[in-house]
Design an enzyme around this catalytic site. Structure first.
Site, PDB file in Angstrom:
ATOM      1  N   PHE A 124       4.136  -1.456 -12.960  1.00  0.00           N
ATOM      2  CA  PHE A 124       3.368  -2.459 -11.870  1.00  0.00           C
ATOM      3  C   PHE A 124       3.838  -3.585 -11.712  1.00  0.00           C
ATOM      4  CE2 PHE A 124      -0.390  -4.569 -10.530  1.00  0.00           C
ATOM      5  CZ  PHE A 124      -1.001  -4.019  -9.236  1.00  0.00           C
ATOM      6  N   PHE A 161       0.896  -1.218  -0.136  1.00  0.00           N
ATOM      7  CA  PHE A 161       0.045  -0.222  -0.062  1.00  0.00           C
ATOM      8  C   PHE A 161       0.791   1.263  -0.101  1.00  0.00           C
ATOM      9  CE2 PHE A 161      -3.188   3.063   1.527  1.00  0.00           C
ATOM     10  CZ  PHE A 161      -4.240   2.776   0.823  1.00  0.00           C
ATOM     11  N   HIS A 208      -9.193  -7.565   3.322  1.00  0.00           N
ATOM     12  CA  HIS A 208      -7.826  -6.728   3.183  1.00  0.00           C
ATOM     13  C   HIS A 208      -7.036  -6.852   1.799  1.00  0.00           C
ATOM     14  CE1 HIS A 208      -5.488  -4.051   5.915  1.00  0.00           C
ATOM     15  NE2 HIS A 208      -4.441  -4.236   4.991  1.00  0.00           N
ATOM     16  N   THR A 211      -9.547 -12.153   5.213  1.00  0.00           N
ATOM     17  CA  THR A 211     -10.461 -10.922   5.150  1.00  0.00           C
ATOM     18  C   THR A 211     -10.493 -10.232   3.812  1.00  0.00           C
ATOM     19  OG1 THR A 211      -8.595  -9.727   5.964  1.00  0.00           O
ATOM     20  CG2 THR A 211      -9.653 -10.838   7.647  1.00  0.00           C
ATOM     21  N   ARG A 258       6.094 -17.247  -9.524  1.00  0.00           N
ATOM     22  CA  ARG A 258       6.162 -15.990 -10.292  1.00  0.00           C
ATOM     23  C   ARG A 258       7.299 -15.185  -9.856  1.00  0.00           C
ATOM     24  NH1 ARG A 258       1.506 -18.352 -10.313  1.00  0.00           N
ATOM     25  NH2 ARG A 258       0.070 -18.619 -12.095  1.00  0.00           N
TER      26      ARG A 258
HETATM   27  C1  DLZ Z   1      -1.790  -5.212   5.975  1.00  0.00           C
HETATM   28  C2  DLZ Z   1      -1.091  -6.210   4.658  1.00  0.00           C
HETATM   29  C3  DLZ Z   1      -1.890  -7.468   4.585  1.00  0.00           C
HETATM   30  C4  DLZ Z   1      -2.761  -8.268   5.465  1.00  0.00           C
HETATM   31  N1  DLZ Z   1      -1.465  -8.273   3.776  1.00  0.00           N
HETATM   32  C5  DLZ Z   1      -0.162  -7.560   2.599  1.00  0.00           C
HETATM   33  C6  DLZ Z   1       0.300  -8.137   1.674  1.00  0.00           C
HETATM   34  O1  DLZ Z   1      -0.123  -9.368   1.322  1.00  0.00           O
HETATM   35  N2  DLZ Z   1       0.905  -7.702   1.113  1.00  0.00           N
HETATM   36  C7  DLZ Z   1       1.786  -6.531   1.171  1.00  0.00           C
HETATM   37  O2  DLZ Z   1       2.406  -5.866   0.504  1.00  0.00           O
HETATM   38  N3  DLZ Z   1       1.122  -5.810   2.391  1.00  0.00           N
HETATM   39  C8  DLZ Z   1       0.252  -6.409   2.971  1.00  0.00           C
HETATM   40  N4  DLZ Z   1      -0.173  -5.630   4.196  1.00  0.00           N
HETATM   41  C9  DLZ Z   1       0.268  -4.333   4.595  1.00  0.00           C
HETATM   42  C10 DLZ Z   1      -0.292  -3.240   3.677  1.00  0.00           C
HETATM   43  O3  DLZ Z   1       0.295  -3.046   2.456  1.00  0.00           O
HETATM   44  C11 DLZ Z   1       0.338  -1.863   4.381  1.00  0.00           C
HETATM   45  O4  DLZ Z   1       1.713  -1.963   4.831  1.00  0.00           O
HETATM   46  C12 DLZ Z   1      -0.633  -1.804   5.871  1.00  0.00           C
HETATM   47  O5  DLZ Z   1      -1.693  -1.780   5.612  1.00  0.00           O
HETATM   48  C13 DLZ Z   1      -0.039  -0.372   6.575  1.00  0.00           C
HETATM   49  O6  DLZ Z   1      -0.640   0.655   5.609  1.00  0.00           O
END
Ligand code: DLZ
Length: 165
Positions: free
Chosen positions: A123, A66, A98, A96, A137
């Protein structure tokens, strides 16, 4: 969008411009680090195999996928000498919602950066249902999406250069 039967590392070297003059930024998410480091290696190997010099590559890390959006934006604003940026992440489905929010957020965020700013952002974010798909991958049996992203970055850097008369 299936990649079944496609090796993500396959490319025709004759169709890739020489990238000796180009500069690249790579932003790497630390979440699922074993996967994102594999993607990073694939990207770096593809860049170097096509002429990119070590000193023309800058790397930043972020906690999760994110955060790729903010860091890529900052990189666009801070380093206007860059020719392209690669955003590297790996999101793996959990129990979830998420997964959906992170995948959609990062995809839309990076799309927006490509619309709003002149430096293209590639990307390189895997969005898999499980860890095995991600392993396959990021240097496994389906090749490496990092390699694909390195080649895309070079081609976009060349396109951007050609678009300036
Ligand atoms: C919280 C979260 C979850 C559950 N899964 C992943 C994931 O599979 N890959 C990833 O890159 N990041 C994940 N994150 C973290 C979020 O990208 C982010 O760092 C947090 O929500 C804080 O903003």
């Amino acid at each position: 969008m299936a990649t079944t039967g496609k090796d993500l590392s396959d490319y025709d070297k004759n169709r890739v411009p020489n990238a000796k003059e180009f500069r690249f930024g790579l932003v790497v998410a630390e979440w699922n680090e074993e996967i994102t480091e594999g993607l990073y290696r694939g990207a770096i190997e593809a860049l170097k195999a096509n002429g990119v010099l070590e000193e023309k590559i800058v790397r930043w890390n972020v906690p999760g996928s994110f955060e790729l959006i903010y860091a890529c934006k900052k990189m666009q604003e801070s380093f206007d000498m860059l020719d392209a940026i690669i955003a590297i992440g790996s999101v793996i489905e959990g129990e979830t919602k998420h997964f959906e929010y992170v995948c959609q957020g990062v995809a839309h965020g990076i799309k927006d950066l490509n619309v709003q700013h002149d430096i293209p952002v590639i990307f390189c974010v895997l969005t898999d249902q499980n860890m095995q798909q991600a392993i396959d991958r990021s240097g496994g049996k389906h090749g490496n999406k990092g390699t694909e992203s390195g080649i895309s970055a070079i081609k976009m850097a060349q396109l951007r250069k050609d678009a300036r008369f």
